[in-house]
Every structure is written in C-alpha cells, then in structure tokens.
Design a protein around this motif. Sequence first.
Motif: not given
Length: 188
Positions: A99-120
């Motif tokens: 989880v800490p590594l995922l949080l670090y990676i996700i923090s670099f994404l655009e908001l739209e990409d975070i919304a899309r990733l949350s649907q995976v």
Amino acid sequence: MASLLQEELFERRGQAPAPSKDFCQLLVTRRQVIFRWWRISLRNECREARPGEIKESHEDFLDNSSLQIQIAIIFGAKVLEHVLNLCRGKFDFLERLPVPLLLYIISFLELEDIARLSQVSHRLKMICNSNALWEGIVENLCDTITPEMRELAQEMGWKQLFFTNRLQLQLQLRRRREKRAEEEKLTE
C-alpha cells in the motif's frame, strides 16, 4: 518478473454451497493448484471420511474442466477466472504492491486517472479513496493548511475537503469558529 512472486500466489477458503457443509481450500503456488476438502456431516457413514486433496500442475489444471467447475461452484466464477489467469502466467503485479508504494505511485497521477484506477478493483478503490492519499494530494496542491483545516479534514475526510469549493470551506470554518466561541462562553 515472475521471480518477484512469492511461492504461494493465491489462497481461498470457504464452505461448499448447501446442502453440503464441506469445508474447502484452494491454494495456487508457482507450480501447482491444490484443492483440499474436509467432509462435515452428522451421518455415521461420513464420519470416517478423510480429508481429500487434489494436486495438479498448472497445465493439468487448465485441462481439468471438472475441477474447474467444482471451484466455480464453491468459490465463484471470478475466483476461477483469477486462478486460470495465474495458471496461464498472467499475473497482476499492480495488485501485489504494498500500500505505501501504491500510494506513492498514485500520488503522481492526474485526478481523472485516479478516478479510473479506482474502478479497477476493490483494493485499488479503497486506496484511491483513502484519507492517506488525499491528504498527500491536498498538501501538495495547497499553499498552506491551517490546523483548523486539518481538523475539519479529519472530520469530513481529505477527499471531501479537496472537492469542497472555497466558499463552502470558508463557511464551514466560520461555523466551526462560532460553535467553539459559543462552547467557550458556556464553560466560563
């Protein structure tokens, strides 16, 4: 990349559907699919039944449709599909990251990409909506975060704070100050 995998790739335990009360375990390792079951019954003829186990290589499992059907009945079609993918060598490394590594990676994404990733997947949805991620996003994008704003974020959630417009945020902060002032008057 497969060398990064642990020996045990997947495990699931559960009870067979009614009328059976058998307890089952499905274990997928790097080399085998192991299906175990324990008969649970009040009948005398079943009391002597020993636990059972089937061990098959990934290739043999892919050809064993009867075992696949049994796994689908007990654990569901999604679990079967996941096990089939593992046996075919299709690993989801993103799901396996800490989880800490995922949080670090996700923090670099655009908001739209975070919304899309949350649907995976359910796990990624939890991470993408977590306070830890949104606290970092808010801290990176905002110039200053007052202790009062931090307190409000703890109450309402960092994601909610982020998507609250400035006027609403100022109104909520003013209401909190007024409420505190009233409470202080009452205690004096």
